[in-house]
Design an enzyme around this catalytic site. Structure first.
Site, short mmCIF file in Angstrom:
data_model
loop_
_atom_site.label_atom_id
_atom_site.label_comp_id
_atom_site.label_asym_id
_atom_site.label_seq_id
_atom_site.Cartn_x
_atom_site.Cartn_y
_atom_site.Cartn_z
N GLY A 1 24.95 5.22 -0.81
CA GLY A 1 24.12 6.42 -0.82
C GLY A 1 24.91 7.61 -0.35
N GLY B 1 24.18 11.99 0.96
CA GLY B 1 23.26 13.11 1.17
C GLY B 1 24.03 14.40 1.26
CG ASP C 1 15.67 15.81 6.77
OD1 ASP C 1 14.55 15.71 6.21
OD2 ASP C 1 16.74 15.89 6.15
N1 LIG Z 1 23.50 1.59 7.05
C1 LIG Z 1 23.24 1.91 5.77
N2 LIG Z 1 23.14 0.95 4.83
C2 LIG Z 1 22.85 1.27 3.55
N3 LIG Z 1 22.65 2.51 3.11
C3 LIG Z 1 22.73 3.51 3.99
C4 LIG Z 1 23.02 3.27 5.36
N4 LIG Z 1 23.02 4.46 6.00
C5 LIG Z 1 22.74 5.39 5.07
N5 LIG Z 1 22.56 4.84 3.85
C6 LIG Z 1 22.24 5.54 2.61
O1 LIG Z 1 23.08 6.68 2.50
C7 LIG Z 1 22.30 7.87 2.35
C8 LIG Z 1 22.99 9.02 3.07
O2 LIG Z 1 23.07 8.79 4.46
P1 LIG Z 1 22.56 9.90 5.49
O3 LIG Z 1 21.09 10.10 5.31
O4 LIG Z 1 23.01 9.54 6.85
O5 LIG Z 1 23.39 11.18 4.95
P2 LIG Z 1 22.99 12.72 4.99
O6 LIG Z 1 24.08 13.44 4.30
O7 LIG Z 1 22.64 13.13 6.39
O8 LIG Z 1 21.68 12.73 4.11
P3 LIG Z 1 20.57 13.90 4.00
O9 LIG Z 1 21.10 14.91 3.09
O10 LIG Z 1 19.40 13.15 3.44
O11 LIG Z 1 20.30 14.40 5.39
C9 LIG Z 1 20.93 7.52 2.90
O12 LIG Z 1 19.91 8.23 2.23
C10 LIG Z 1 20.80 6.03 2.65
O13 LIG Z 1 20.22 5.79 1.37
#
Ligand SMILES: Nc1ncnc2c1ncn2[C@@H]1O[C@H](COP(=O)(O)OP(=O)(O)OP(=O)(O)O)[C@@H](O)[C@H]1O
Ligand SMILES: *[C@@H]1O[C@H](CO)[C@@H](O)[C@H](O)[C@H]1NC(C)=O
Ligand SMILES: *[C@@H]1O[C@H](CO)[C@@H](O)[C@H](O)[C@H]1NC(C)=O
Ligand SMILES: *[C@@H]1O[C@H](CO)[C@@H](O)[C@H](O)[C@H]1NC(C)=O
Ligand SMILES: *[C@@H]1O[C@H](CO)[C@@H](O)[C@H](O)[C@H]1NC(C)=O
Length: 458
Positions: A105, A107, A236
């Protein structure tokens, strides 16, 4: 998307990461040459650089108090824990022989990949997302890849420190970290691996599993409201901030958490605004909004999770309790503490089978009980929401409840209990239209319907 297409997509994303990394590095070298050549650009550059450093400093100041906490706690911890526990922490050296298996994933800020470490364990690695909005807008503003990497990395640094301080069954487990790796650059968080929350899939799962997700969420919110850092609010709060690990919901995105209550002079400073509702909270004598953080979390849990997962197909005798939870949460009438109590009560009633008191107990007499037997050559039928796709497997409190269910399914002529249990300890029963043989199986009991019991509904 089919799984092969998912795999291609993941490969594509990995390839894209590498391409973009290359571009970023090239831009950086180019940028350096350009900046030393032109005095006008040079001034520009130093102004920008100062602004970026200022932002990085602000981030560091936000994190600093959290580090202080950890320093003290790790001193305490080292008194109690043996060195084994410390050695289990995964560090940079453990990451050297890793294999990237899958893109999990991404974000605005971070990218997550599933990897296999040299010693064979599977973990999730969280790194800076070089194509993410955070990184791109920083590069647009400052044209400084190294500085931007530091800035974005500080969010992962904050997340790591929060994951060290906040430990709960519904928060993803931090397994280690790596500060300076030649592999990716920037900081890497090593996490237990989960799967992204699929709301559509959850909506189709049995109520017991959906209740588990909501209960886990409320237990998490209760912990956050009384955490070692104080009352923590998640700014969030959407399904994508969580992952599933063996049926349990776990928070993974903590970079938007705040650990301080809002300061106020009057209660008009303590307003929670949502698209459909506003709430006002009291301003305490010490000048903070009382309960604002926990209520913000609770209402978000309600609007993003409970509404979709909780009421739908709740067991009839639990509907009243569930409706009460929905009503009180919609108006934020109860604290997280009281809400958790209501959830635990639902769980107790459900586990005890108390909600089945009015079920006729004589139904089981219509069945021949074959202990130590299983079946083969099964003729399955589908029911919804089944625990397996090619058949009808439901959770029951007892053989009596299973008999009750079998009687209400016109296709059902037998069911089987084989000791498999759900997370609440209820039994998994397989309902069938027929089978060709009985086979010996010490862990299983087959119940065959003998008299054609009426399919009356109770
Ligand atoms: N431990 C994990 N195992 C599997 N998938 C994960 C894990 N941690 C995060 N992910 C996936 O990766 C994605 C991105 O992680 P995260 O939400 O920490 O990033 P972000 O850049 O802060 O995202 P956002 O823009 O939603 O704030 C998550 O939406 C989730 O689907
Ligand atoms: C860290 O804690 C000490 C004492 O516990 C305190 O004096 C210091 O100001 C704290 N530092 C930060 C950055 O909060
Ligand atoms: C919430 O408050 C804002 C600002 O005062 C206002 O504009 C909005 O209409 C309110 N929403 C509801 C649903 O009351
Ligand atoms: C919940 O609210 C609805 C409408 O506001 C009401 O009809 C229902 O009786 C309430 N249920 C409980 C259990 O309070
Ligand atoms: C919540 O309950 C715990 C005990 O489970 C108690 O220690 C705590 O004070 C309660 N908090 C509030 C705000 O009522």
């Amino acid at each position: 998307m089919s799984s092969t297409r998912m795999q291609y997509f993941a490969l594509f994303c990995l390839a894209l990461t590498i391409v973009c990394l290359t571009i970023v590095m090239k831009k950086w070298h180019f940028g350096l040459r350009e900046d030393f050549g032109d005095p006008v650009l040079n001034t520009d550059f130093s102004l920008l650089r100062r602004a970026l450093l200022q932002q990085i400093r602000e981030r560091q100041q936000e994190i600093a108090p959290l580090y202080n906490f950890t320093d003290r706690s790790s001193e305490i911890q080292s008194d109690f824990s043996n060195s084994d526990a410390l050695r289990l922490d995964i560090g940079c050296s453990d990451l050297s022989g890793l294999t990237v298996v899958e893109f999990l994933g991404a974000g605005y800020t971070k990218t997550v990949s599933k990897v296999v470490l040299q010693q064979g364990s599977e973990v999730a690695l969280k790194t800076v997302n070089y194509q993410g909005t955070d990184m791109r807008s920083c590069l647009d503003d400052f044209r400084d890849p190294q500085g931007c990497q530091d800035l974005v990395s500080s969010k992962i640094r904050k997340e790591i420190i929060l994951l060290q301080r906040l430990q709960h069954p519904n928060i993803v487990k931090l397994k280690g970290q790596c500060q300076d790796s030649a592999l990716v650059g920037g900081i890497i968080a090593v996490l237990e691996q989960g799967t992204p929350v699929q709301m559509i899939q959850l909506l189709q799962s049995p109520w017991e599993e959906r209740f588990r997700v909501c209960l886990g969420l409320v237990r998490l919110l209760h912990y956050l409201s009384l955490s070692p850092l104080g009352s923590v609010a998640l700014l969030d709060f959407q399904p994508r901030q969580f992952v599933m690990v063996s049926g349990e919901l776990k928070l993974t995105d903590l970079d938007d958490a705040i650990v301080a209550e809002t300061e106020c002079r009057t209660s008009s400073d303590c307003v929670l605004q949502f698209p459909l509702r506003n709430f006002t909270f009291p301003c305490t004598g010490s000048g903070v909004c009382q309960g604002l953080n926990e209520m913000k979390n609770l209402y978000n849990a309600y609007r993003y999770f409970f509404i979709y997962l909780l009421p739908h197909q709740a067991p009839t005798e639990l509907k009243h309790l569930v409706d009460q939870i929905m009503n009180t949460t919609a108006d934020l009438k109860h604290t997280v503490n009281k809400t958790l109590e209501a959830f635990e009560e639902v769980l107790e009633v459900y586990k005890s089978g108390l909600h089945l008191q009015n079920m006729p107990s004589s139904l089981i007499k219509d069945y021949a009980v074959l202990k130590g037997m299983g079946t083969s050559g099964n003729k399955e039928y589908n029911c919804w929401p089944s625990y397996n796709h090619e058949g009808c497997m439901l959770s029951v409190h007892s053989a009596e409840e299973a008999a009750h269910i079998c009687n209400s399914h016109p296709q059902c002529t037998s069911f089987c209990l084989n000791g498999q249990k759900t997370w609440t300890g209820r039994l998994l029963a397989s309902f069938r239209t027929g089978f060709s043989h009985l086979v010996p199986d010490v862990s299983s009991t087959v119940y065959v319907r003998t008299a054609k019991a009426s399919a009356a509904t109770f």
